[in-house]
Design a protein around this motif. Structure first.
Motif, PDB file in Angstrom:
ATOM      1  N   ASP A 138       0.863  -1.171   0.000  1.00  0.00           N
ATOM      2  CA  ASP A 138       0.000   0.000   0.000  1.00  0.00           C
ATOM      3  C   ASP A 138       0.908   1.232   0.000  1.00  0.00           C
ATOM      4  O   ASP A 138       1.694   1.408   0.921  1.00  0.00           O
ATOM      5  N   PRO A 139       0.816   2.076  -1.059  1.00  0.00           N
ATOM      6  CA  PRO A 139       1.734   3.222  -1.148  1.00  0.00           C
ATOM      7  C   PRO A 139       1.646   4.142   0.076  1.00  0.00           C
ATOM      8  O   PRO A 139       2.619   4.775   0.464  1.00  0.00           O
ATOM      9  N   GLY A 140       0.470   4.192   0.685  1.00  0.00           N
ATOM     10  CA  GLY A 140       0.299   5.071   1.835  1.00  0.00           C
ATOM     11  C   GLY A 140       1.080   4.581   3.056  1.00  0.00           C
ATOM     12  O   GLY A 140       1.453   5.374   3.920  1.00  0.00           O
ATOM     13  N   ALA A 141       1.320   3.263   3.106  1.00  0.00           N
ATOM     14  CA  ALA A 141       1.976   2.699   4.296  1.00  0.00           C
ATOM     15  C   ALA A 141       3.491   2.658   4.139  1.00  0.00           C
ATOM     16  O   ALA A 141       4.209   2.328   5.082  1.00  0.00           O
ATOM     17  N   ALA A 142       3.977   2.988   2.919  1.00  0.00           N
ATOM     18  CA  ALA A 142       5.413   2.840   2.656  1.00  0.00           C
ATOM     19  C   ALA A 142       6.305   3.910   3.307  1.00  0.00           C
ATOM     20  O   ALA A 142       7.394   3.572   3.786  1.00  0.00           O
ATOM     21  N   PRO A 143       5.873   5.190   3.349  1.00  0.00           N
ATOM     22  CA  PRO A 143       6.798   6.209   3.869  1.00  0.00           C
ATOM     23  C   PRO A 143       7.296   5.885   5.272  1.00  0.00           C
ATOM     24  O   PRO A 143       6.542   5.409   6.124  1.00  0.00           O
ATOM     25  N   GLY A 144       8.597   6.119   5.442  1.00  0.00           N
ATOM     26  CA  GLY A 144       9.206   5.860   6.744  1.00  0.00           C
ATOM     27  C   GLY A 144       9.875   4.506   6.807  1.00  0.00           C
ATOM     28  O   GLY A 144      10.731   4.266   7.656  1.00  0.00           O
ATOM     29  N   ARG A 145       9.510   3.599   5.889  1.00  0.00           N
ATOM     30  CA  ARG A 145      10.107   2.257   5.958  1.00  0.00           C
ATOM     31  C   ARG A 145      11.360   2.191   5.082  1.00  0.00           C
ATOM     32  O   ARG A 145      11.447   2.850   4.059  1.00  0.00           O
ATOM     33  N   PRO A 146      12.351   1.392   5.489  1.00  0.00           N
ATOM     34  CA  PRO A 146      13.578   1.280   4.692  1.00  0.00           C
ATOM     35  C   PRO A 146      13.323   0.544   3.381  1.00  0.00           C
ATOM     36  O   PRO A 146      12.515  -0.394   3.359  1.00  0.00           O
ATOM     37  N   ILE A 147      13.999   0.960   2.294  1.00  0.00           N
ATOM     38  CA  ILE A 147      13.730   0.353   0.990  1.00  0.00           C
ATOM     39  C   ILE A 147      14.141  -1.108   0.948  1.00  0.00           C
ATOM     40  O   ILE A 147      13.617  -1.872   0.156  1.00  0.00           O
ATOM     41  N   ALA A 148      15.079  -1.504   1.816  1.00  0.00           N
ATOM     42  CA  ALA A 148      15.511  -2.903   1.828  1.00  0.00           C
ATOM     43  C   ALA A 148      14.330  -3.823   2.126  1.00  0.00           C
ATOM     44  O   ALA A 148      14.281  -4.960   1.661  1.00  0.00           O
ATOM     45  N   GLU A 149      13.336  -3.315   2.853  1.00  0.00           N
ATOM     46  CA  GLU A 149      12.160  -4.115   3.183  1.00  0.00           C
ATOM     47  C   GLU A 149      11.407  -4.542   1.937  1.00  0.00           C
ATOM     48  O   GLU A 149      10.650  -5.503   1.962  1.00  0.00           O
ATOM     49  N   PHE A 150      11.569  -3.779   0.847  1.00  0.00           N
ATOM     50  CA  PHE A 150      10.839  -4.102  -0.368  1.00  0.00           C
ATOM     51  C   PHE A 150      11.738  -4.780  -1.391  1.00  0.00           C
ATOM     52  O   PHE A 150      11.454  -4.770  -2.576  1.00  0.00           O
ATOM     53  N   GLY A 151      12.837  -5.326  -0.909  1.00  0.00           N
ATOM     54  CA  GLY A 151      13.695  -6.096  -1.798  1.00  0.00           C
ATOM     55  C   GLY A 151      14.716  -5.258  -2.537  1.00  0.00           C
ATOM     56  O   GLY A 151      15.427  -5.767  -3.395  1.00  0.00           O
ATOM     57  N   PHE A 152      14.816  -3.966  -2.212  1.00  0.00           N
ATOM     58  CA  PHE A 152      15.805  -3.127  -2.884  1.00  0.00           C
ATOM     59  C   PHE A 152      17.164  -3.307  -2.212  1.00  0.00           C
ATOM     60  O   PHE A 152      17.559  -2.513  -1.373  1.00  0.00           O
ATOM     61  N   ALA A 153      17.826  -4.389  -2.577  1.00  0.00           N
ATOM     62  CA  ALA A 153      19.167  -4.596  -2.047  1.00  0.00           C
ATOM     63  C   ALA A 153      20.108  -4.338  -3.210  1.00  0.00           C
ATOM     64  O   ALA A 153      20.189  -5.126  -4.139  1.00  0.00           O
ATOM     65  N   PHE A 154      20.777  -3.203  -3.181  1.00  0.00           N
ATOM     66  CA  PHE A 154      21.588  -2.805  -4.331  1.00  0.00           C
ATOM     67  C   PHE A 154      22.918  -3.546  -4.337  1.00  0.00           C
ATOM     68  O   PHE A 154      23.450  -3.876  -3.289  1.00  0.00           O
TER      69      PHE A 154
END
Ligand code: ADP
Ligand code: MG
Length: 568
Positions: A234-250
């Protein structure tokens, strides 16, 4: 604007009542305190007039244009002021300033024209009053004695007062016009800003790419709707959370990425993320955002789902290679077939000649059998590059699977060391497609499994259905495949089996994809292989064979390396 004018007139009527009641009240108090009798009847009359004007504004005034209404009220005020000034001593009156207040109000409400008209009326009334008093036409005012003024002084007083009236009229209307212009300008800018904000908002909300901004510590500050869909959050719940939580491991360090994405540079890459239990490939571009003061702040990440594109790319590359090689090879194969048939035929005729010795006969037999083998390869190959016509019909897949496996048990591929188990549930399952080609799939895959178990082993064939798909799993305990072998499984002519052509699996894959299905293999060297075939149960007859192959959603049609780690 007319509404604000009407509201201002409302305030004007209210203030007028308040001012007059204060004057009235103080007159009453003075009268009571000092015990002197002052003639204040006219104050009651003015008060009554103020109330009537207010009533007029709230009744008849509603139906008048606000400007007309304003003129009526302001001119009435000039009248009231004149009565007050006259009764408190004319030119000596303490209420002279009231004219200026009324003219000032006209400047605010009606701008220059209004202010000049009101100032003119005020000047005429005031001048007339002073003159009439000087000539004794008007009786002496009730509230104050009139001092004797010389004609020169009266003229001087009139000139100064009238100049004052016009001065205030011009000054106030000038200021109020400036104010109006500023207000209009501000409103225009606000509207432009709002329009821009709406535009940006719309663009971001409706774009099909994911858009995400983060702060310098990899925490999400914004995620658009498409981005939420891609990541399954949910885009509304995303702010504040680290991007790594969504699989963005660069692949690189965050600081390094940011330093590479400075200024005009963009950092691009691809990411594998696990999305709702399936693997997705995301392509992204990343830029460091600059604040308006030039300070580096957050990061902007734009991303797209490349999974389908990657699949298409792989398939297109494969088909391209196939087309190029196929065209050429099919021609050659065709040319070889006829001479081969002549060679084999001639040798067969020769071998019937009794004068040939037994050793020669053996050699001739080898020629014939090898020619047959060669012709079989050519046949397989031509079937692969030039698929036969498909006859699509509804048939019972469960029954067919069992039948083919029964036949297969009888073939000479299968020996005593092979245990073959067929597990089909339910016992009947309708599917539409080319029955013969699908039987060929089963036979080819089963044959490979058995050939991979040269020293014996067990093959389990499991057939299952769901609403949309029929799945067949071939699980063998054969020698398995190395990563490289697995990667080449569907590549034509890559074979490790004795006497194999390397075309079996390529044909299988072609048939499966022509039916709109998918095929996948998992293997562990030395332990065994599992091949999974998915076939859509209700393929449209018209579609089969003449559409672009479309991958079934559940498994990757091309062996994906990582699948194997979870296998067996
Ligand atoms: P062919 O059977 O003519 O060799 P295929 O396309 O059927 O061609 O198979 C290609 C290759 O893939 C085989 O030669 C073998 O090396 C490998 N292979 C296929 N199926 C299996 C299996 N079940 N176990 C191990 N290896 C297999
Ligand atoms: Mg084979």
């Amino acid at each position: 604007m007319p509404d604000t004018l009407r509201r201002s007139i409302g305030w004007l009527t209210a203030i007028r009542i308040v001012v007059l009641s204060l004057i009235l009240l103080s007159a009453i108090l003075v009268q009571a305190g000092a015990g002197i009798h002052i003639e204040i009847t006219f104050l009651y009359a003015l008060f009554a007039a103020a109330v009537l004007l207010a009533l007029f504004h709230w009744t008849v005034g509603r139906y008048l244009a606000p400007r007309i209404s304003a003129y009526i009220q302001l001119l009435a005020d000039v009248g009231i002021a004149t009565v007050l000034v006259y009764s408190s001593g004319g030119p000596d009156s303490v209420f002279n300033f009231l004219y200026l207040v009324v003219i000032g109000a006209s400047g605010f409400l009606l701008y220059r024209t209004g202010a000049v008209i009101v100032a003119t009326v005020a000047a005429i009334l005031y001048g007339a009053m002073v003159q009439l008093m000087a000539y004794g036409v008007l009786p002496p005012p009730p509230l104050a004695p009139v001092s004797e003024w010389s004609t020169a002084r009266i003229r001087f007083n009139l000139a100064i007062t009238v100049a004052g009236f016009y001065g205030v009229a011009f000054m106030v209307s000038y200021l109020s016009e400036k104010l109006l212009a500023a207000r209009v300008e501000l409103e225009l800018r606000q509207r432009a800003l709002q329009r821009l904000q709406t535009l940006y908002g719309n663009v971001i909300a409706t774009m099909s790419s994911g858009l995400m901004t983060t702060d310098a510590d990899q925490r999400i500050t914004f995620l658009n709707r498409a981005g939420g869909d891609l990541l399954g959050v949910d885009p509304g719940a995303a702010p504040g959370r680290p991007i790594a939580e969504f699989g963005f491991a660069f692949p690189d360090e965050w600081t390094e990425i940011r330093s590479r994405a400075r200024g005009r540079e963009t950092y691009r890459g691809e990411l594998d993320i696990d999305w709702k239990s399936s693997r997705r490939v995301l392509g992204f571009s990343l830029r460091v955002l600059k604040e308006s003061d030039g300070e580096e702040e957050g990061t902007l990440i734009l991303f797209q789902d490349l999974t389908e594109i990657k699949k298409l790319e792989r398939r297109a590359r494969f088909n391209e290679q196939l087309a190029a090689v196929g065209e050429l090879a099919a021609g050659i194969a065709h040319e070889i077939r006829n001479p081969l048939a002549s060679i084999s035929g001639s040798v067969q005729v020769l071998s019937k000649d009794l004068s040939v010795g037994s050793a020669e006969k053996r050699l001739m037999e080898i020629i014939v059998s090898e020619s047959n083998r060669l012709s079989k390869i050519l046949e397989d190959f031509l079937r692969f590059v030039r698929p036969q016509e498909r006859r699509v019909a509804e048939f019972d897949m469960a029954v067919n699977l069992s039948e083919v496996m029964d036949l297969f048990r009888l073939s000479d591929e299968v020996s005593d060391g092979h245990k073959i188990e067929v597990d089909v549930a339910p016992a009947s399952s309708q599917l539409s497609g080319d029955r013969d080609q699908i039987r060929q799939i089963v036979y080819n895959v089963a044959k490979n499994a058995v050939r991979a178990m040269a020293a014996g082993g067990s093959l389990r064939v499991v057939g299952r259905e769901d609403d949309a798909w029929y799945s067949i799993r071939f699980i063998d305990t054969g020698r398995g495949m190395s990563e490289e072998e697995l990667a080449r499984l569907f590549t034509p002519f890559s074979t490790a089996f004795d006497g194999g052509t390397g075309l079996g699996m390529a044909i299988v894959r072609r048939i499966v994809e022509d039916h709109g299905g998918a095929i996948d293999a998992e293997s562990i060297p030395g332990e065994g292989t599992t091949v999974t075939v998915l076939l859509p149960r209700r393929a449209l007859a018209s579609e089969i064979g003449n559409r672009e192959p479309v991958a079934a959603p559940l498994i990757e049609p091309w062996p994906v390396r990582d699948h194997r780690t979870g296998a067996a």
